[in-house]
Design a protein around this motif. Structure first.
Motif, PDB file in Angstrom:
ATOM      1  N   ASP A  52       0.934  -1.285   0.105  1.00  0.00           N
ATOM      2  CA  ASP A  52      -0.103   0.143  -0.022  1.00  0.00           C
ATOM      3  C   ASP A  52       0.735   1.446   0.031  1.00  0.00           C
ATOM      4  O   ASP A  52       0.538   2.605   0.347  1.00  0.00           O
ATOM      5  N   THR A  53       1.469   0.960  -0.458  1.00  0.00           N
ATOM      6  CA  THR A  53       2.827   2.667  -0.620  1.00  0.00           C
ATOM      7  C   THR A  53       3.538   3.457  -2.454  1.00  0.00           C
ATOM      8  O   THR A  53       3.153   4.267  -2.751  1.00  0.00           O
ATOM      9  N   ASN A  55       1.932   4.912  -5.372  1.00  0.00           N
ATOM     10  CA  ASN A  55       0.870   6.120  -6.058  1.00  0.00           C
ATOM     11  C   ASN A  55       0.849   6.210  -7.265  1.00  0.00           C
ATOM     12  O   ASN A  55      -0.218   7.290  -7.435  1.00  0.00           O
ATOM     13  N   PHE A  70      -2.627   7.374  -7.840  1.00  0.00           N
ATOM     14  CA  PHE A  70      -3.904   7.447  -6.530  1.00  0.00           C
ATOM     15  C   PHE A  70      -4.358   8.471  -5.927  1.00  0.00           C
ATOM     16  O   PHE A  70      -3.434   8.859  -5.028  1.00  0.00           O
ATOM     17  N   ASN A  71      -5.620   9.176  -5.812  1.00  0.00           N
ATOM     18  CA  ASN A  71      -5.825  10.554  -5.140  1.00  0.00           C
ATOM     19  C   ASN A  71      -7.303  10.189  -4.555  1.00  0.00           C
ATOM     20  O   ASN A  71      -7.715   9.303  -5.196  1.00  0.00           O
ATOM     21  N   ASN A  72      -7.169  10.690  -2.994  1.00  0.00           N
ATOM     22  CA  ASN A  72      -8.421  11.007  -2.483  1.00  0.00           C
ATOM     23  C   ASN A  72      -9.140   9.511  -2.419  1.00  0.00           C
ATOM     24  O   ASN A  72     -10.323   9.009  -2.803  1.00  0.00           O
ATOM     25  N   GLU A  73      -7.896   8.444  -2.211  1.00  0.00           N
ATOM     26  CA  GLU A  73      -8.468   7.235  -2.035  1.00  0.00           C
ATOM     27  C   GLU A  73      -9.085   6.375  -3.058  1.00  0.00           C
ATOM     28  O   GLU A  73      -9.973   5.242  -3.173  1.00  0.00           O
ATOM     29  N   LYS A  74      -8.792   6.985  -4.485  1.00  0.00           N
ATOM     30  CA  LYS A  74      -9.212   5.504  -5.992  1.00  0.00           C
ATOM     31  C   LYS A  74      -8.208   6.031  -6.701  1.00  0.00           C
ATOM     32  O   LYS A  74      -7.784   7.213  -6.890  1.00  0.00           O
ATOM     33  N   TRP A  75      -8.691   5.027  -7.793  1.00  0.00           N
ATOM     34  CA  TRP A  75      -7.540   5.473  -9.019  1.00  0.00           C
ATOM     35  C   TRP A  75      -7.549   6.376 -10.461  1.00  0.00           C
ATOM     36  O   TRP A  75      -9.128   5.730 -10.017  1.00  0.00           O
ATOM     37  N   LYS A  87     -11.314  -0.598  -9.438  1.00  0.00           N
ATOM     38  CA  LYS A  87      -9.904  -0.398  -8.204  1.00  0.00           C
ATOM     39  C   LYS A  87      -9.903  -2.053  -8.258  1.00  0.00           C
ATOM     40  O   LYS A  87      -8.402  -2.471  -8.241  1.00  0.00           O
ATOM     41  N   ASP A  91      -5.263  -2.785  -8.104  1.00  0.00           N
ATOM     42  CA  ASP A  91      -5.744  -3.687  -7.639  1.00  0.00           C
ATOM     43  C   ASP A  91      -4.369  -4.587  -7.972  1.00  0.00           C
ATOM     44  O   ASP A  91      -3.492  -5.254  -6.746  1.00  0.00           O
ATOM     45  N   LYS A 130       5.248   6.393  -2.108  1.00  0.00           N
ATOM     46  CA  LYS A 130       4.848   7.770  -1.629  1.00  0.00           C
ATOM     47  C   LYS A 130       6.193   8.713  -0.880  1.00  0.00           C
ATOM     48  O   LYS A 130       6.134   9.286  -0.957  1.00  0.00           O
TER      49      LYS A 130
END
Length: 358
Positions: A52-53, A55, A70-75, A87, A91, A130
């Motif tokens: 989960d790193t 982005n 990846f921004n605001n919890e979505k791709w 998503k 993933d 990140k």
């Protein structure tokens, strides 16, 4: 006579020799080779990153180059912000990047990139974490003997053999990355009524027992379907036909996305400016029942009360256009959607067949 006997003996000898050779070959095939034994050993982890790193991902395959952020919890894709990126597909990409295992390591003082197809890669993936760390994965040609790709990671001159997971995870163009809309999940007793319209003719289908609105009753009645062109004069529907049509409705599934930002031109091209057929379904779903907090009475008896679940009325409409010339599947559009999809012909033909029934 003696010559015939010699020929017979020679034939028998040859047959025996064939059997011996055949037996030897069979035994050889059954015995595990040393190289195969090495291949079955556990693959070596050649590169890992913290989960989960990631982005940002940019990958290039035979379809071109695609960038994902990846921004605001979505791709999303900066290339086309209208694309509803799936998503779950991304993933699986991230999962493939986080840990790479190799079945074999090829160590050479100087790697000839052309030898392994790394000068003209099958896939190149650049990704950023990140903390700003940037990494590049490069897949060369597919070794058809072992069905594995030659692989290199930036900062490492070694060449590895990895399985096809990495390649398959990124075998998408932007359209294939688009999320496919789903139809509501329903059971037969959730559908209260539905309407089919084709060639200017409209058929109404109603559950005369209205099982959909009686879910709070102890015994939910069995559906009894009636249909006709006049709502006020419906006839009983054959049970098998009613079941087939309900199964077709509950089985509605969009296949491939044709466009996620349709225009009038797209509608006309797919025959959805003047649909062959439309389907409107009225169904119910149960609102989540809420449990009251425990109440203590004067006698200190603890009671738990549950609010009765609320029945919500819902509906959806889907339009059916022409068939795709390649797959033969129908073009479909859900009302209010900016996307066009293809749909398998089987269920659609079942719905259309109702108009042939007398």
């Amino acid at each position: 006579m003696k010559k015939k006997k010699q020929i017979k003996t020679l034939i028998i000898t040859l047959l025996a020799l064939v059997l011996l050779v055949g037996g030897y070959v069979a035994m050889t095939l059954l015995m595990p080779e040393e190289e195969e034994t090495e291949e079955t050993e556990e693959d070596e982890v050649v590169h890992t990153i913290e989960e989960d790193t990631i982005n940002k991902i940019t990958y290039t395959n035979e379809n071109g180059t695609i960038e994902l952020v990846f921004n605001n919890e979505k791709w999303s894709s900066p290339t086309d912000k209208n694309c509803p990126v799936n998503k779950y597909t991304v993933d699986s990409m991230v999962s493939a990047l986080e840990e790479v295992k190799a079945s074999r390591t090829i160590e050479k003082e100087e790697v000839d990139k052309e030898e392994f197809g790394l000068d003209n890669p099958s896939l190149v993936v650049d990704f950023t974490q990140k903390d700003g760390t940037k990494t590049t994965y490069t897949l060369g040609t597919l070794n058809s003997v072992v069905s594995k790709y030659y692989f290199q990671v930036s900062g490492d001159e070694k060449v590895y053999l990895i399985d096809t997971t990495m390649y398959n995870s990124f075998d998408y163009d932007l359209l294939q990355l688009a999320e496919v809309e789903e139809y509501p999940s329903m059971g037969g007793q959730d559908i209260a009524d539905y309407t089919l319209t084709m060639d200017g003719k409209t058929l109404y289908f109603v559950d005369s027992k209205d099982a959909a609105h009686k879910k709070n009753e102890e015994e939910i009645p069995e559906c009894v379907w009636k249909y006709g062109t006049n709502k006020n004069s419906l006839k009983k529907m054959d049970a098998d036909l009613a079941s087939d049509v309900l199964q077709a409705i509950m089985g509605l599934t969009n296949a491939e996305c044709v466009t996620y930002n349709l225009t009038d031109k797209d509608l006309k091209k797919c025959g959805l400016d003047k649909p062959k057929m439309s389907l409107t379904v009225h169904y119910t779903k149960m609102d989540q029942a809420e449990e009251d907090e425990e109440e203590v009475t004067d006698t200190d008896d603890v009671k738990e009360e549950k609010k009765e679940a609320e029945i919500l009325d819902c509906e959806f409409t889907v339009y059916f256009g022409d068939t795709d010339s390649d797959s033969g599947e129908y073009y479909v559009q859900m009302e209010g959607s900016k996307a066009i999809y293809t749909m398998n012909v089987s269920g659609v033909n079942t719905l259309m067949s109702v108009f042939d029934k007398k």
